[in-house]
Design a protein around this motif. Structure first.
Motif, mmCIF file in Angstrom:
data_model
loop_
_atom_site.group_PDB
_atom_site.id
_atom_site.type_symbol
_atom_site.label_atom_id
_atom_site.label_comp_id
_atom_site.label_asym_id
_atom_site.label_seq_id
_atom_site.Cartn_x
_atom_site.Cartn_y
_atom_site.Cartn_z
ATOM 1 N N TYR A 186 0.842 -1.200 0.000
ATOM 2 C CA TYR A 186 0.000 0.000 0.000
ATOM 3 C C TYR A 186 0.875 1.247 0.000
ATOM 4 C CZ TYR A 186 -4.438 -2.444 0.667
ATOM 5 O OH TYR A 186 -5.562 -3.212 0.487
ATOM 6 N N PRO A 187 0.469 2.313 -0.662
ATOM 7 C CA PRO A 187 -0.773 2.456 -1.439
ATOM 8 C C PRO A 187 -0.738 1.639 -2.732
ATOM 9 C CG PRO A 187 0.571 4.398 -1.700
ATOM 10 C CD PRO A 187 1.267 3.548 -0.675
ATOM 11 N N LEU A 188 -1.863 0.994 -3.035
ATOM 12 C CA LEU A 188 -1.959 0.161 -4.226
ATOM 13 C C LEU A 188 -1.987 1.023 -5.476
ATOM 14 C CD1 LEU A 188 -4.683 -2.357 -2.987
ATOM 15 C CD2 LEU A 188 -2.191 -2.563 -2.822
ATOM 16 N N GLU A 189 -1.406 0.508 -6.550
ATOM 17 C CA GLU A 189 -1.387 1.249 -7.803
ATOM 18 C C GLU A 189 -2.221 0.525 -8.850
ATOM 19 O OE1 GLU A 189 2.422 2.251 -9.308
ATOM 20 O OE2 GLU A 189 2.790 3.784 -7.786
ATOM 21 N N TYR A 190 -3.023 1.300 -9.578
ATOM 22 C CA TYR A 190 -3.846 0.765 -10.660
ATOM 23 C C TYR A 190 -3.737 1.688 -11.860
ATOM 24 C CZ TYR A 190 -6.216 -2.468 -7.444
ATOM 25 O OH TYR A 190 -6.506 -3.464 -6.563
ATOM 26 N N LYS A 191 -3.923 1.100 -13.032
ATOM 27 C CA LYS A 191 -4.087 1.889 -14.234
ATOM 28 C C LYS A 191 -5.554 2.280 -14.360
ATOM 29 C CE LYS A 191 -0.399 -0.300 -16.959
ATOM 30 N NZ LYS A 191 -0.112 -1.080 -18.201
ATOM 31 N N VAL A 192 -5.800 3.441 -14.924
ATOM 32 C CA VAL A 192 -7.177 3.846 -15.171
ATOM 33 C C VAL A 192 -7.831 2.828 -16.092
ATOM 34 C CG1 VAL A 192 -8.645 5.600 -16.218
ATOM 35 C CG2 VAL A 192 -6.714 6.281 -14.793
ATOM 36 N N GLY A 193 -8.992 2.307 -15.700
ATOM 37 C CA GLY A 193 -9.702 1.298 -16.475
ATOM 38 C C GLY A 193 -9.397 -0.118 -16.052
ATOM 39 N N ALA A 226 -11.018 0.907 -12.360
ATOM 40 C CA ALA A 226 -10.343 2.030 -11.703
ATOM 41 C C ALA A 226 -10.566 3.323 -12.483
ATOM 42 C CB ALA A 226 -8.848 1.739 -11.589
ATOM 43 N N PHE A 227 -10.659 4.407 -11.751
ATOM 44 C CA PHE A 227 -10.813 5.728 -12.362
ATOM 45 C C PHE A 227 -10.033 6.724 -11.525
ATOM 46 C CE2 PHE A 227 -14.118 5.429 -9.188
ATOM 47 C CZ PHE A 227 -14.059 6.664 -8.556
ATOM 48 N N LYS A 228 -9.905 7.924 -12.026
ATOM 49 C CA LYS A 228 -9.311 8.998 -11.239
ATOM 50 C C LYS A 228 -10.249 10.191 -11.263
ATOM 51 C CE LYS A 228 -5.771 11.440 -12.477
ATOM 52 N NZ LYS A 228 -6.236 12.848 -12.440
ATOM 53 N N PHE A 229 -10.157 11.002 -10.205
ATOM 54 C CA PHE A 229 -10.940 12.221 -10.166
ATOM 55 C C PHE A 229 -10.344 13.229 -11.134
ATOM 56 C CE2 PHE A 229 -12.210 10.327 -6.188
ATOM 57 C CZ PHE A 229 -13.555 10.649 -6.127
ATOM 58 N N ILE A 230 -11.216 13.934 -11.839
ATOM 59 C CA ILE A 230 -10.745 14.947 -12.776
ATOM 60 C C ILE A 230 -9.969 16.007 -12.006
ATOM 61 C CG2 ILE A 230 -11.470 16.736 -14.406
ATOM 62 C CD1 ILE A 230 -13.868 14.992 -15.059
ATOM 63 N N GLY A 231 -8.852 16.434 -12.544
ATOM 64 C CA GLY A 231 -7.956 17.327 -11.841
ATOM 65 C C GLY A 231 -6.680 16.569 -11.536
ATOM 66 N N GLN A 232 -5.936 16.999 -10.541
ATOM 67 C CA GLN A 232 -4.652 16.375 -10.240
ATOM 68 C C GLN A 232 -4.690 15.549 -8.967
ATOM 69 O OE1 GLN A 232 -1.247 18.911 -10.641
ATOM 70 N NE2 GLN A 232 -2.182 20.086 -12.285
ATOM 71 N N TYR A 233 -5.885 15.073 -8.580
ATOM 72 C CA TYR A 233 -5.953 14.117 -7.488
ATOM 73 C C TYR A 233 -5.378 12.797 -7.987
ATOM 74 C CZ TYR A 233 -9.182 17.231 -5.022
ATOM 75 O OH TYR A 233 -9.752 18.278 -4.372
ATOM 76 N N SER A 250 -15.052 3.875 -19.987
ATOM 77 C CA SER A 250 -16.263 3.361 -19.363
ATOM 78 C C SER A 250 -16.734 4.215 -18.199
ATOM 79 C CB SER A 250 -16.018 1.934 -18.858
ATOM 80 O OG SER A 250 -14.974 1.940 -17.899
ATOM 81 N N LEU A 251 -15.958 5.251 -17.819
ATOM 82 C CA LEU A 251 -16.326 6.085 -16.690
ATOM 83 C C LEU A 251 -17.358 7.117 -17.103
ATOM 84 C CD1 LEU A 251 -15.833 7.040 -13.784
ATOM 85 C CD2 LEU A 251 -14.029 8.510 -14.652
ATOM 86 N N ASN A 252 -18.425 7.217 -16.312
ATOM 87 C CA ASN A 252 -19.455 8.215 -16.572
ATOM 88 C C ASN A 252 -18.983 9.557 -16.014
ATOM 89 O OD1 ASN A 252 -21.691 9.788 -16.835
ATOM 90 N ND2 ASN A 252 -23.095 8.416 -15.771
ATOM 91 N N LEU A 253 -18.390 10.380 -16.887
ATOM 92 C CA LEU A 253 -17.792 11.633 -16.424
ATOM 93 C C LEU A 253 -18.825 12.599 -15.878
ATOM 94 C CD1 LEU A 253 -15.128 12.272 -19.192
ATOM 95 C CD2 LEU A 253 -14.810 11.267 -16.939
ATOM 96 N N ASN A 254 -20.072 12.471 -16.267
ATOM 97 C CA ASN A 254 -21.095 13.376 -15.770
ATOM 98 C C ASN A 254 -21.352 13.176 -14.280
ATOM 99 O OD1 ASN A 254 -21.581 14.580 -18.252
ATOM 100 N ND2 ASN A 254 -22.967 12.943 -18.866
ATOM 101 N N LEU A 255 -20.970 11.983 -13.768
ATOM 102 C CA LEU A 255 -21.216 11.704 -12.371
ATOM 103 C C LEU A 255 -20.031 12.049 -11.492
ATOM 104 C CD1 LEU A 255 -23.076 8.284 -12.617
ATOM 105 C CD2 LEU A 255 -24.056 10.532 -12.206
#
Length: 718
Positions: free
Chosen positions: A525-532, A598-605, A676-681
């Motif tokens: 930890y912290p675990l690492e993932y690729k987006v998707g 996996a997804f990331k928050f829009i921005g630099q989080y 596959s991430l619903n960016l509107n949400l």
């Protein structure tokens, strides 16, 4: 000889020009004072004066106009606030202490050129005059204190919108306060205009604008005066006593004091609507009301919040005028926080703070009404020490400073499981920044973790009649980089205790594949993932509890380890998958397995925490929430209306969290967002930095019956 004289004349001309330039583009100013008698018979006068120009000017060029003005013993100054709107202005405050040998009246003056260039009268000189009378009042046995007043340097109003500006007119001696236009013959003003389209109510200090005045900037040079409400006598050490009477008319007895109150009003192009909350900002809760008195304590930071809204324009700023060293921050939820810490020298004094919300629509800027509050400085409150680490907060409060409160009747945030301990000298507790109801708040520069120590009668009751005060504690962290150093360890199992179920523990784990055989090593930890990339998760009991099943009620993702963080993304709600990639593999089992991409928050989080709410039920009981499964929010969960006799068939909701998950840096933009991430949400993150440095621990004391807003105490000052 003639050359030397020419050089001298040139230098004099240049110095005069420099003085004129530094004092030009004047927006307005004011001065207030608070005197006290020294043990040796002399008098100390604390004087605060504010001035506003196109650029910051912290110089002190006041001079003695008449009487014995004494000598200046201390002087400090600094910037209060500034705004690019309205031509661009900067307001400063100077705090000056003068020592005067006797209590005879005297006057301080300041004058120069010029008012801002685009006034309707084409600019002109300005003058400030303050009349200070130190005669001992027969009703208070002390020298008179001036009214407290401040204002924004420039207020703006659309040409078609009527508006009232209620100028703050509070007097510490409870005298009657009046406002009038300055008189040129008394050296109280430079241009001395009384503008058409505006009306001044002298008895209430209200400046009213009707409509359809010519567009432009109007300079207002007002004088604020105080009169006693009954006949009093002023006694002097070096002159005969004088009588002061309540106000009758302009030619009656003179006032107790005179202070300048000068500012600019700009009449702008018409607005599409004059309704507050459409284009013009409208204040919302928790913004204080105009004229409200806020109690502050010595060496404790006062905090109050301003929030505004507008349907068609965007709130861009809150500008304010307050005491020196007051500050302003903006939270990510749109609240503007104004802070100020009074010192022991400010005890017993009154301080005004005025503020205005600004909004933008296209190229137009609009202002709200102006509100003003009075801060009354009281003695220091509870003494405490707040210590912050990367994941805990420790609080120790001296019992002698909270007399009347028993240590056994204190707890955290109405949470009976988070106890507060005590001994003969202190009340103390240590708790996690992610537990015991701790709330997180984010500003542009800081992350704040807050909790509250409250009193209670009975741990099973939700009301109390012993709650005479609350103490809010805070840890404040500086944000400086895009990588967090917090919460980077594997989360341990969570322990629960409930009647009918006893004690039990559940662990939130991540697995390497959908076979759910190999748990991700806690040392990685912290675990690492690729987006998707697929994330496989399981919530399971550490020791299997017989005849039980677990129901995955909800899951939410946040960029910080707090399920109540305002920036969040729902994954599961009411037992139903909200994210389109989520899969729940088990039901009516002692454990629950699920996955998502996996997804990331829009921005630099760069991190994601996942927090889930679970309910433990009797297995195969059709009357439990577990048996209902996904309800899409159309049914009321039994957990919200279970009777006491049914309490043993299921538990309440319990949060289990794990993280953080780090998203690997992508080489291209197309790899950075999952298709596959619903960016509107996904809530668009407005802040791009995370915590790396702790600032300090703080404390808030709230007393019932007193209008105390947040009062924050730095740990090194209490």
């Amino acid at each position: 000889m003639s050359i030397i004289m020419s050089v001298s004349a040139l230098l004099s001309a240049l110095l005069l020009l420099a003085s004129t330039v530094s004092a030009s583009h004047y927006y307005g100013g004011t001065m207030t004072f608070d005197p006290r008698k020294n043990p040796d018979g002399s008098y100390r006068v604390d004087i605060r004066f504010k001035e506003a120009y196109h650029s910051c000017d912290t110089s002190d060029s006041w001079f003695c106009g008449s009487g014995n003005c004494g000598s200046r013993s201390t002087y400090v100054s600094g910037r209060l606030d500034n705004s690019p709107n309205g031509g661009g202005w900067c307001q400063t405050e100077g705090v000056m202490t003068r020592t005067v040998s006797n209590n005879s009246p005297f006057q301080l003056q300041k004058s120069s050129c010029c008012w801002i260039y685009n006034t309707v009268s084409n600019g002109g000189n300005w003058r400030l005059l303050t009349h200070i009378d130190l005669g001992e009042r027969s009703d208070t046995s002390k020298p008179n204190r001036s009214p407290v007043a401040t204002t924004l340097p420039i207020v703006r109003i659309p040409q078609n919108c009527a508006r009232n500006y209620n100028l703050l007119s509070c007097d510490p001696d409870k005298d009657q306060v009046r406002c009038r236009y300055g008189l040129f013959s008394a050296n109280e003003c430079g241009m001395c205009n009384q503008h058409a389209g505006f009306t001044l109510n002298q008895s209430t200090c209200t400046l009213s604008y009707s409509v359809n005045a010519s567009r432009g900037v109007y300079a207002f040079e007002l004088v604020m005066e105080d009169y006693p409400t009954q006949n009093i006598t002023l006694n002097y050490t070096a002159m005969a006593a004088a009588v002061r009477t309540p106000f009758f008319n302009a030619s009656s007895n003179p006032p107790l004091s005179k202070i300048p109150l000068q500012f600019s009003v700009e009449v702008e192009a018409p607005a599409p609507s004059c309704i507050q909350g459409e284009y013009l900002p409208r204040f919302l809760h928790p913004t204080p009301h105009h004229g409200e008195h806020l109690q502050a304590r010595v060496n404790q930071e006062l905090e109050f919040r301003v929030k505004a809204t507008a349907t068609y324009s965007n709130i861009t700023d809150v500008v304010f005028s307050g005491p020196l060293n007051s500050t302003k921050e903006t939270t990510t939820t749109g609240e503007h926080v104004i802070n100020w810490t009074p010192t022991s020298e400010n005890y017993g004094q009154h301080f005004p703070i005025c503020f205005i919300a600004e909004a933008q629509y296209g190229s137009r800027n609009y202002q709200s009404e102006m509100r003003c509050v009075i801060v009354v400085v009281e003695a220091a409150g509870p003494r405490a020490q707040v210590s912050c680490t990367k994941d805990t907060m420790s609080v120790s409060i001296e019992r002698a400073t909270i007399s009347g409160i028993h240590g056994d009747h204190l707890r955290l945030n109405n949470n009976a499981s988070c106890a507060v301990s005590s001994n003969s000298t202190h009340v103390f507790t240590t708790f996690s920044l992610s537990g015991c109801g701790t709330q997180i708040e984010e500003t542009v520069e800081h992350l704040l973790f807050k909790n509250t120590i409250v009193t209670f009668d009975n741990p099973n009751h939700i009301i109390t009649r012993k709650n005479v005060f609350e103490i809010e504690v805070m840890c404040k962290y500086q944000k400086k980089s895009s990588i967090t150093t917090r919460f980077d360890a594997h989360r341990p199992a969570v322990n629960f205790t409930e009647r009918g179920f006893g004690s039990f523990s559940y662990q939130f784990e991540f697995f390497q594949s959908g076979s759910f055989r190999n748990i991700r090593n806690s040392n990685t930890y912290p675990l690492e993932y690729k987006v998707g990339e697929a994330i496989y998760m399981e919530i399971a009991p550490v020791n299997v509890v017989q005849n039980t099943e677990v129901f995955l009620e909800s899951c939410v993702a946040t960029p910080y380890d707090n399920p109540n963080y305002p920036i969040s993304y729902p994954i599961i709600r009411n037992g139903c998958g909200v994210d389109e990639t989520v899969n729940i593999y088990t039901s009516h089992q002692p454990n629950v397995k699920f996955s998502m991409e996996a997804f990331k928050f829009i921005g630099q989080y760069d991190q994601v925490f996942i927090s889930c709410s679970i309910i433990i039920c009797q297995a195969n009981n059709p009357n439990t929430r577990c048996a209902q499964g996904c309800t899409n929010g159309t049914q009321v969960a039994p957990s919200s209306h279970v009777h006491k006799r049914e309490a043993a068939i299921q538990t309440g909701s319990h949060f289990v969290s794990q993280g953080p998950l780090r998203l690997r840096r992508s080489a291209s933009l197309t790899e950075a967002i999952s298709p596959s991430l619903n960016l509107n949400l996904v809530f668009v993150a407005g802040c791009v930095m995370a915590v790396v440095a702790m600032v300090c621990g703080m404390m808030v004391y709230k007393s019932r019956g007193s209008k105390v807003n947040y009062q924050l105490v730095k740990s090194d000052e209490i």
